[in-house]
Design a protein around this motif. Structure first.
Motif, short mmCIF file in Angstrom:
data_model
loop_
_atom_site.label_atom_id
_atom_site.label_comp_id
_atom_site.label_asym_id
_atom_site.label_seq_id
_atom_site.Cartn_x
_atom_site.Cartn_y
_atom_site.Cartn_z
N HIS A 1 0.83 -1.21 0.00
CA HIS A 1 0.00 0.00 0.00
C HIS A 1 0.86 1.25 0.00
N ASP B 1 -9.48 1.22 0.17
CA ASP B 1 -8.71 0.14 -0.43
C ASP B 1 -9.70 -0.80 -1.14
N ALA C 1 -9.39 -3.69 -1.73
CA ALA C 1 -9.36 -5.01 -1.09
C ALA C 1 -10.29 -5.09 0.12
N ARG C 2 -10.75 -3.94 0.60
CA ARG C 2 -11.66 -3.90 1.76
C ARG C 2 -12.62 -2.74 1.55
N PRO D 1 -15.90 -0.39 1.71
CA PRO D 1 -16.95 -0.09 2.69
C PRO D 1 -18.33 -0.12 2.06
N ASP E 1 -8.50 -9.83 -4.05
CA ASP E 1 -8.97 -8.48 -4.36
C ASP E 1 -10.09 -8.51 -5.40
N GLU F 1 -13.17 -9.60 -3.71
CA GLU F 1 -13.81 -8.50 -2.98
C GLU F 1 -14.66 -7.66 -3.93
N ARG G 1 -17.78 -9.51 -4.45
CA ARG G 1 -18.67 -9.46 -3.29
C ARG G 1 -19.66 -8.30 -3.37
#
Length: 199
Positions: free
Chosen positions: A5, A97, A99-100, A102, A126, A129, A132
């Motif tokens: 990162h 990010d 990868a995560r 919100p 990633d 994600e 998802r």
């Protein structure tokens, strides 16, 4: 992960101020790639790793005034450049990010990622994600305004067999991550992989 990162942020922070002036003629290519997504008015779309937000106006045009356009990026300086360019008027900018994210499960119709895959620290997780947050049947566009060979030549390199964007590598990577590759274009003037969120 933290080192990755930091590296990505350092790379793009150093380039944010003049990023758009380095690639002034890319807007039509972005618009054509967004059009290939087939977004509908009122839809919800994320520009993952949005940078200076060059795709946001085209995404807003595609989903119309009642649609949702989000732009997520890890680098504050890139988002600040997007605001200076007025592109925050086309979508909501998130310091996040990919990868995560919100975002709720299955909350989007599509994800657009320009130049994204080569900057992912863990491409499989990633991309999962991104899957998802997209509804089943929703779409992913992985785009670059020039093809792999032209991009490698620009950097004084040759493309190699282990390039994640090569179709034999990308197709199974996407499949393991919840996507089905539907269309693949790798020409001098464009790289575009379109995938559908598996049920």
């Amino acid at each position: 992960m933290a080192d990755h990162h930091t590296h990505v942020q350092d790379f793009f922070t150093a380039r944010a101020a003049d990023w758009d002036t380095r690639f002034p003629d890319d807007a039509p290519a972005y618009a054509a790639a967004v059009e290939a997504l087939g977004l509908r008015p009122g839809g919800a779309v994320l520009d993952a790793g949005c940078g200076t937000g060059r795709a946001l106006p085209a995404l807003r045009n595609a989903v119309g005034p009642h649609g949702t356009v989000l732009g997520a990026d890890l680098t504050p300086a890139m988002l600040q450049a997007a605001v200076r360019a007025g592109r925050d008027r086309s979508g909501r900018l998130l310091l996040a990010d990919v990868a995560r994210l919100p975002l709720r499960n299955a909350s989007l119709d599509a994800v657009f990622g320009a130049g994204l895959i080569s900057h992912l620290s863990q491409p499989g997780p990633d991309l999962a994600e991104l899957a998802r947050v997209v509804r089943p049947g929703g779409q992913l566009a992985l785009f670059h305004p020039i093809g792999r060979a032209a991009l490698a030549a620009r950097h004084g390199r040759r493309i190699t067999d282990d390039d994640l964007r090569a179709e034999p590598n990308l197709r199974p990577l996407l499949a393991r991550s919840g996507w089905r590759l539907d269309a693949y274009t790798d020409e001098d003037a464009r790289f575009l992989a379109l995938a559908v969120r598996a049920d």
